[in-house]
Write a protein that holds these residues in place. Structure first.
Motif, PDB file in Angstrom:
ATOM      1  N   LEU A   1     164.451 106.767  98.380  1.00 53.56           N
ATOM      2  CA  LEU A   1     164.012 108.079  97.910  1.00 53.56           C
ATOM      3  C   LEU A   1     163.737 108.045  96.412  1.00 53.56           C
ATOM      4  O   LEU A   1     162.675 108.478  95.964  1.00 53.56           O
ATOM      5  CB  LEU A   1     165.085 109.121  98.224  1.00 53.56           C
ATOM      6  CG  LEU A   1     164.784 110.542  97.780  1.00 53.56           C
ATOM      7  CD1 LEU A   1     163.984 111.248  98.874  1.00 53.56           C
ATOM      8  CD2 LEU A   1     166.064 111.291  97.509  1.00 53.56           C
ATOM      9  N   VAL A   2     164.675 107.509  95.642  1.00 52.33           N
ATOM     10  CA  VAL A   2     164.520 107.462  94.186  1.00 52.33           C
ATOM     11  C   VAL A   2     163.374 106.536  93.795  1.00 52.33           C
ATOM     12  O   VAL A   2     162.549 106.883  92.943  1.00 52.33           O
ATOM     13  CB  VAL A   2     165.847 107.016  93.530  1.00 52.33           C
ATOM     14  CG1 VAL A   2     165.645 106.707  92.059  1.00 52.33           C
ATOM     15  CG2 VAL A   2     166.904 108.091  93.707  1.00 52.33           C
TER      16      VAL A   2
ATOM     17  N   MET B   1     159.951 108.293  94.791  1.00 52.90           N
ATOM     18  CA  MET B   1     159.581 109.384  93.884  1.00 52.90           C
ATOM     19  C   MET B   1     159.271 108.841  92.492  1.00 52.90           C
ATOM     20  O   MET B   1     158.311 109.276  91.852  1.00 52.90           O
ATOM     21  CB  MET B   1     160.716 110.406  93.793  1.00 52.90           C
ATOM     22  CG  MET B   1     160.866 111.268  94.998  1.00 52.90           C
ATOM     23  SD  MET B   1     162.189 112.464  94.730  1.00 52.90           S
ATOM     24  CE  MET B   1     161.910 113.553  96.086  1.00 52.90           C
TER      25      MET B   1
ATOM     26  N   THR C   1     155.915 107.190  92.438  1.00 51.89           N
ATOM     27  CA  THR C   1     154.846 108.186  92.473  1.00 51.89           C
ATOM     28  C   THR C   1     154.631 108.798  91.085  1.00 51.89           C
ATOM     29  O   THR C   1     153.496 108.935  90.626  1.00 51.89           O
ATOM     30  CB  THR C   1     155.183 109.291  93.490  1.00 51.89           C
ATOM     31  OG1 THR C   1     155.345 108.685  94.773  1.00 51.89           O
ATOM     32  CG2 THR C   1     154.077 110.322  93.560  1.00 51.89           C
ATOM     33  N   ILE C   2     155.728 109.162  90.417  1.00 53.21           N
ATOM     34  CA  ILE C   2     155.637 109.757  89.083  1.00 53.21           C
ATOM     35  C   ILE C   2     155.020 108.770  88.096  1.00 53.21           C
ATOM     36  O   ILE C   2     154.141 109.135  87.309  1.00 53.21           O
ATOM     37  CB  ILE C   2     157.030 110.206  88.593  1.00 53.21           C
ATOM     38  CG1 ILE C   2     157.616 111.259  89.511  1.00 53.21           C
ATOM     39  CG2 ILE C   2     156.974 110.691  87.154  1.00 53.21           C
ATOM     40  CD1 ILE C   2     156.970 112.612  89.432  1.00 53.21           C
TER      41      ILE C   2
END
Length: 44
Positions: free
Chosen positions: A11-12, A15, A18-19
């Motif tokens: 998850l980390v 994300m 993506t950022i």
């Protein structure tokens, strides 16, 4: 590594990736705007 730790890690990283990718695209677009500035077409 249990399934919860693996899930939170994915998850980390997902994300965060993506950022970071969006930030790179943003910097690339601002660089391209400086290299190729927008000019209105002149009326004839």
């Amino acid at each position: 590594m249990d399934k919860w730790t693996f899930g939170w890690t994915m998850l980390v990283l997902g994300m965060g990736g993506t950022i970071v990718t969006l930030m790179i695209f943003s910097l690339l677009m601002s660089l391209l705007k400086k290299v190729f500035p927008y000019r209105k077409e002149e009326e004839e």
